[in-house]
Design a protein around this motif. Structure first.
Motif, PDB file in Angstrom:
ATOM      1  N   LEU A 303      -5.418  10.105 -27.511  1.00 26.97           N
ATOM      2  CA  LEU A 303      -5.370  11.476 -27.460  1.00 26.97           C
ATOM      3  C   LEU A 303      -4.267  11.682 -28.896  1.00 26.97           C
ATOM      4  O   LEU A 303      -4.511  12.757 -29.084  1.00 26.97           O
ATOM      5  CB  LEU A 303      -4.707  11.884 -26.264  1.00 26.97           C
ATOM      6  N   THR A 304      -3.490  11.008 -29.115  1.00 26.22           N
ATOM      7  CA  THR A 304      -2.733  11.301 -30.600  1.00 26.22           C
ATOM      8  C   THR A 304      -3.327  11.452 -31.658  1.00 26.22           C
ATOM      9  O   THR A 304      -3.026  12.085 -32.462  1.00 26.22           O
ATOM     10  CB  THR A 304      -1.699  10.198 -30.669  1.00 26.22           C
ATOM     11  N   ASN A 305      -4.866  11.138 -31.863  1.00 27.39           N
ATOM     12  CA  ASN A 305      -5.652  11.241 -32.988  1.00 27.39           C
ATOM     13  C   ASN A 305      -6.414  12.418 -32.812  1.00 27.39           C
ATOM     14  O   ASN A 305      -7.527  12.472 -33.514  1.00 27.39           O
ATOM     15  CB  ASN A 305      -6.546  10.050 -33.102  1.00 27.39           C
ATOM     16  N   TRP A 306      -6.177  13.275 -31.755  1.00 27.79           N
ATOM     17  CA  TRP A 306      -6.985  14.687 -31.731  1.00 27.79           C
ATOM     18  C   TRP A 306      -6.596  15.490 -32.887  1.00 27.79           C
ATOM     19  O   TRP A 306      -5.653  15.622 -33.362  1.00 27.79           O
ATOM     20  CB  TRP A 306      -6.409  15.351 -30.361  1.00 27.79           C
ATOM     21  N   ASP A 307      -7.765  15.945 -33.535  1.00 27.21           N
ATOM     22  CA  ASP A 307      -7.631  16.892 -34.615  1.00 27.21           C
ATOM     23  C   ASP A 307      -8.216  18.324 -34.139  1.00 27.21           C
ATOM     24  O   ASP A 307      -9.288  18.555 -33.920  1.00 27.21           O
ATOM     25  CB  ASP A 307      -8.603  16.511 -35.677  1.00 27.21           C
ATOM     26  N   PRO A 308      -6.910  19.091 -34.021  1.00 25.40           N
ATOM     27  CA  PRO A 308      -7.265  20.601 -33.404  1.00 25.40           C
ATOM     28  C   PRO A 308      -7.977  21.499 -34.300  1.00 25.40           C
ATOM     29  O   PRO A 308      -8.642  22.223 -33.973  1.00 25.40           O
ATOM     30  CB  PRO A 308      -5.872  20.987 -33.269  1.00 25.40           C
ATOM     31  N   GLU A 309      -7.719  21.186 -35.685  1.00 28.07           N
ATOM     32  CA  GLU A 309      -8.613  22.019 -36.770  1.00 28.07           C
ATOM     33  C   GLU A 309     -10.313  21.669 -36.588  1.00 28.07           C
ATOM     34  O   GLU A 309     -11.147  22.586 -36.364  1.00 28.07           O
ATOM     35  CB  GLU A 309      -8.119  21.979 -38.049  1.00 28.07           C
ATOM     36  N   GLU A 310     -10.416  20.443 -36.671  1.00 27.91           N
ATOM     37  CA  GLU A 310     -11.763  19.969 -36.535  1.00 27.91           C
ATOM     38  C   GLU A 310     -12.675  19.973 -35.027  1.00 27.91           C
ATOM     39  O   GLU A 310     -13.442  19.659 -34.906  1.00 27.91           O
ATOM     40  CB  GLU A 310     -12.027  18.684 -37.174  1.00 27.91           C
ATOM     41  N   ARG A 311     -11.683  19.851 -34.005  1.00 32.91           N
ATOM     42  CA  ARG A 311     -11.590  19.736 -32.952  1.00 32.91           C
ATOM     43  C   ARG A 311     -12.529  18.550 -32.554  1.00 32.91           C
ATOM     44  O   ARG A 311     -13.621  18.366 -31.980  1.00 32.91           O
ATOM     45  CB  ARG A 311     -12.613  20.885 -32.182  1.00 32.91           C
ATOM     46  N   LYS A 312     -11.966  17.393 -33.046  1.00 30.80           N
ATOM     47  CA  LYS A 312     -12.535  16.095 -32.880  1.00 30.80           C
ATOM     48  C   LYS A 312     -11.280  15.095 -32.487  1.00 30.80           C
ATOM     49  O   LYS A 312     -10.395  15.238 -32.906  1.00 30.80           O
ATOM     50  CB  LYS A 312     -13.177  15.508 -34.219  1.00 30.80           C
ATOM     51  N   LEU A 313     -11.957  14.138 -31.908  1.00 33.45           N
ATOM     52  CA  LEU A 313     -11.035  13.112 -31.220  1.00 33.45           C
ATOM     53  C   LEU A 313     -11.327  11.745 -31.954  1.00 33.45           C
ATOM     54  O   LEU A 313     -12.652  11.100 -31.913  1.00 33.45           O
ATOM     55  CB  LEU A 313     -11.088  12.627 -29.859  1.00 33.45           C
ATOM     56  N   TYR A 314     -10.448  11.476 -32.944  1.00 36.91           N
ATOM     57  CA  TYR A 314     -11.027   9.842 -33.592  1.00 36.91           C
ATOM     58  C   TYR A 314     -10.301   8.728 -32.923  1.00 36.91           C
ATOM     59  O   TYR A 314      -8.961   8.869 -32.382  1.00 36.91           O
ATOM     60  CB  TYR A 314     -10.007  10.225 -35.055  1.00 36.91           C
ATOM     61  N   VAL A 315     -11.025   7.648 -32.935  1.00 32.68           N
ATOM     62  CA  VAL A 315     -10.939   6.563 -31.902  1.00 32.68           C
ATOM     63  C   VAL A 315     -10.480   5.596 -32.675  1.00 32.68           C
ATOM     64  O   VAL A 315     -11.268   4.961 -33.609  1.00 32.68           O
ATOM     65  CB  VAL A 315     -11.945   6.414 -30.964  1.00 32.68           C
ATOM     66  N   ASN A 316      -9.330   4.767 -32.536  1.00 32.22           N
ATOM     67  CA  ASN A 316      -8.976   3.925 -33.549  1.00 32.22           C
ATOM     68  C   ASN A 316      -9.187   2.425 -32.754  1.00 32.22           C
ATOM     69  O   ASN A 316      -9.240   1.491 -33.108  1.00 32.22           O
ATOM     70  CB  ASN A 316      -7.570   3.924 -33.900  1.00 32.22           C
ATOM     71  N   GLN A 317      -9.137   2.488 -31.165  1.00 32.76           N
ATOM     72  CA  GLN A 317      -9.203   1.398 -30.607  1.00 32.76           C
ATOM     73  C   GLN A 317      -9.954   1.563 -29.330  1.00 32.76           C
ATOM     74  O   GLN A 317      -9.851   2.871 -28.543  1.00 32.76           O
ATOM     75  CB  GLN A 317      -7.987   0.960 -30.193  1.00 32.76           C
ATOM     76  N   LEU A 318     -10.885   0.977 -28.867  1.00 34.78           N
ATOM     77  CA  LEU A 318     -11.733   0.942 -27.594  1.00 34.78           C
ATOM     78  C   LEU A 318     -10.950   0.016 -26.514  1.00 34.78           C
ATOM     79  O   LEU A 318     -10.441  -1.177 -26.814  1.00 34.78           O
ATOM     80  CB  LEU A 318     -13.106   0.306 -28.125  1.00 34.78           C
ATOM     81  N   PHE A 319     -11.268   0.425 -25.547  1.00 34.22           N
ATOM     82  CA  PHE A 319     -10.548  -0.545 -24.331  1.00 34.22           C
ATOM     83  C   PHE A 319     -11.800  -0.757 -23.209  1.00 34.22           C
ATOM     84  O   PHE A 319     -12.612   0.348 -23.044  1.00 34.22           O
ATOM     85  CB  PHE A 319      -9.461   0.574 -23.640  1.00 34.22           C
ATOM     86  N   TYR A 320     -11.702  -1.736 -22.641  1.00 38.37           N
ATOM     87  CA  TYR A 320     -12.928  -2.470 -21.957  1.00 38.37           C
ATOM     88  C   TYR A 320     -12.238  -2.734 -20.429  1.00 38.37           C
ATOM     89  O   TYR A 320     -11.236  -2.932 -20.234  1.00 38.37           O
ATOM     90  CB  TYR A 320     -13.468  -3.500 -22.417  1.00 38.37           C
ATOM     91  N   HIS A 321     -13.220  -2.517 -19.478  1.00 41.66           N
ATOM     92  CA  HIS A 321     -12.821  -2.934 -18.069  1.00 41.66           C
ATOM     93  C   HIS A 321     -12.976  -4.398 -17.855  1.00 41.66           C
ATOM     94  O   HIS A 321     -13.746  -5.204 -18.536  1.00 41.66           O
ATOM     95  CB  HIS A 321     -14.005  -2.364 -17.169  1.00 41.66           C
ATOM     96  N   HIS A 322     -12.009  -4.908 -17.464  1.00 47.73           N
ATOM     97  CA  HIS A 322     -12.047  -6.396 -16.813  1.00 47.73           C
ATOM     98  C   HIS A 322     -13.018  -6.529 -15.628  1.00 47.73           C
ATOM     99  O   HIS A 322     -12.886  -5.857 -14.688  1.00 47.73           O
ATOM    100  CB  HIS A 322     -10.567  -6.755 -16.394  1.00 47.73           C
ATOM    101  N   THR A 323     -13.930  -7.643 -15.776  1.00 47.58           N
ATOM    102  CA  THR A 323     -14.785  -7.736 -14.907  1.00 47.58           C
ATOM    103  C   THR A 323     -14.542  -9.352 -14.428  1.00 47.58           C
ATOM    104  O   THR A 323     -15.597  -9.791 -13.609  1.00 47.58           O
ATOM    105  CB  THR A 323     -16.196  -7.571 -15.412  1.00 47.58           C
ATOM    106  N   GLY A 324     -13.833 -10.240 -15.020  1.00 51.70           N
ATOM    107  CA  GLY A 324     -13.878 -11.446 -14.545  1.00 51.70           C
ATOM    108  C   GLY A 324     -13.236 -11.611 -13.284  1.00 51.70           C
ATOM    109  O   GLY A 324     -12.082 -10.892 -13.085  1.00 51.70           O
ATOM    110  N   ARG A 325     -13.494 -12.536 -12.325  1.00 55.30           N
ATOM    111  CA  ARG A 325     -13.322 -12.414 -10.943  1.00 55.30           C
ATOM    112  C   ARG A 325     -12.217 -13.894 -10.606  1.00 55.30           C
ATOM    113  O   ARG A 325     -12.668 -14.981 -11.272  1.00 55.30           O
ATOM    114  CB  ARG A 325     -14.189 -12.595  -9.924  1.00 55.30           C
ATOM    115  N   LYS A 326     -11.287 -13.735 -10.187  1.00 51.18           N
ATOM    116  CA  LYS A 326     -10.427 -14.930  -9.776  1.00 51.18           C
ATOM    117  C   LYS A 326     -11.174 -15.400  -8.492  1.00 51.18           C
ATOM    118  O   LYS A 326     -11.673 -15.222  -7.763  1.00 51.18           O
ATOM    119  CB  LYS A 326      -8.952 -14.526  -9.374  1.00 51.18           C
TER     120      LYS A 326
END
Length: 488
Positions: A303-326
């Protein structure tokens, strides 16, 4: 008795008190000594348009509503039903010019008070009254169980929740009388009776009934044995007496145990699935594929990368769900006290062991002990067979069970040891458990698997296990499941 005067402002109170005193006398079979109360109750029933059969504790609720279908709605109504006439609202109380409340309830309200008192008296009398005394037959026991189900329904509880689940009673949110119970004048006289207290009373009563029932003769008859309702008290009696059963009686006993085990196993399997579904191994990096993308977290973190003038969100990093089971420890060793005070724990433990044994990559060992030790591991996947091989009673010598289990701890880091006992045991067992824990085993001491009622655990060992960093668990089997989940 004179005709009911609905305009008498104290009549609803006198009528209710009369029915309550009559309930007490009938519960303790003092009807002859309190004949006047019986006569008054019959007159009140007549004035309320209710059949006199409603007062007879020998008639079951099923038979009563079958003969008088119009009563079914009354028995299905939730408790309580003894409220006094409506009081002023807060707004009226603050308004000095508000009209005063009526001096007496209208006739319909009075009739309803008497009707509800009669219905509730019937529910309580059938559950706690003369039907529970004297010689008990399988048919009488089965009818009593049905009457208790009507009481459970009136309390807003599912059928069997006060009896068969050993712990299926609710946490006490509902109570007999709902809110603050009232005496004759409407003032609270004592706290309400909670579900747990009511369930404990019914359990004691049921156990006494079963002890007075000639189970051996009942079990020989397949029709009579089918009328028995499986419960913890009944299972305990069957396990105590199984050595004296043979032929058809033994087969019928096995079927009753199997019915109870299956009912309880459904609950425990559900709890197991709920706990296991939450277990994710965060030590394993998530797979960076689209289907694992955690879109909500990705947006939030960028959210810190939101550009209000262009109304775009620039994504620097992707996050993924942990699916491995113990996974569970590769070995689970369960050691359970089979002395008489631990019957409920023994039943629930064998079912839990069979469920754990069905999980992939888990090896389960089950040992039961009193002053002897029984290795139940070969039968662990069949809880009925496991229970039939137990020998309830005797003293406690846990050291024998620990010595029998010790050879199977070949990889302490991958072994969890569950010890279920009241720990009133004077053998040198604690030093062995301490050594196992220090070697890397996960130690889970459990005081009981009871969900209701009083249970005593040796205070000395409560303190010792707490100092060891492994406090004793007790209560619902769900606690044990959750604890095992933590060590996965």
């Amino acid at each position: 008795m004179a005709a009911v005067d609905p305009h008498d402002p104290a009549l609803w109170k006198r009528a209710r008190q009369t029915l309550y005193w009559r309930l007490l006398s009938a519960t303790f079979e003092q009807g002859e000594a309190a004949a006047n109360l019986e006569d008054l109750a019959k007159q009140l029933a007549l004035e309320s348009g209710l059949p006199k059969e409603l007062l007879d504790p020998r008639i079951t609720v099923d038979a009563l509503v079958g003969r008088f279908p119009e009563l079914k709605a009354e028995f299905a109504r939730p408790l309580p039903g003894f409220e006094p006439p409506p009081a002023q609202s807060d707004a009226d109380a603050d308004d000095e010019d508000a009209a005063p409340p009526p001096a007496a309830p209208p006739p319909a309200a009075l009739g309803d008070v008497v009707k509800r008192a009669l219905v509730v008296s019937k529910l309580l009398l059938n559950a706690f009254g003369p039907n529970t005394q004297g010689q008990v037959t399988a048919q009488g026991y089965s009818q009593w169980a049905k009457d208790v189900e009507w009481l459970e329904g009136a309390l807003g509880l599912p059928p069997g929740s006060l009896r068969t689940k050993g712990g299926g009673a609710s946490s006490g949110a509902s109570s007999l009388g709902g809110g603050a119970p009232t005496g004759g004048g409407g003032e609270a006289t004592r706290p309400p009776i909670g579900d747990e207290e009511l369930a404990a009373g019914l359990a004691t009563l049921e156990a006494d009934m079963i002890h007075r029932m000639d189970l051996r003769e009942v079990l020989k008859d397949p029709v009579l044995s089918q009328r028995l309702t499986p419960s913890m008290a009944l299972i305990e009696q069957l396990l105590w007496d199984k050595g004296n059963l043979k032929g058809p009686a033994l087969q019928n006993a096995k079927r009753l145990i199997a019915r109870y085990v299956e009912e309880l196993a459904k609950v425990l399997r559900l709890q197991m699935r709920q706990e296991m579904s939450r277990v994710k191994d965060r030590s394993v990096p998530p797979k960076r594929v689209y289907r694992n993308l955690d879109l909500k977290r990705t947006v939030w973190k960028n959210l810190t990368n939101w550009d209000p003038e262009e109304r775009k969100l620039y994504v620097n990093q992707l996050f993924y769900h942990h699916t491995g089971r113990k996974s569970l420890p590769s070995k689970l060793i369960i050691i359970v006290d089979q002395s008489g005070s631990m019957t409920a724990a023994m039943v629930q433990t064998t079912i839990l062991a069979s469920i754990f044994a069905g999980l992939p990559n888990v090896i389960v060992h089950l040992f039961a002990f009193d002053t002897r030790v029984i290795d139940l591991t070969p039968y662990v996947k069949d809880p009925v067979e496991t229970l039939l091989r137990t020998k309830l009673g005797g003293g406690n010598d846990m050291r024998l069970a620990l010595d029998a289990a010790a050879p199977f701890i070949d990889s302490p880091q991958n072994t969890a040891v569950v010890v279920i006992s009241d720990f009133y045991d004077w053998s040198d067992f604690f030093s062995v458990l301490r050594q196992w824990k220090e070697s890397g085993c996960t130690l889970i001491p459990v005081g009981s698997l009871h969900t209701t009622g009083y249970f005593s655990v040796n205070q000395e060992y409560r303190d010792k296990f707490k100092e060891l960093g492994t406090p004793i668990l007790h209560g619902s089997p769900k606690k044990l499941i959750a604890q095992i989940k933590k060590v996965m």
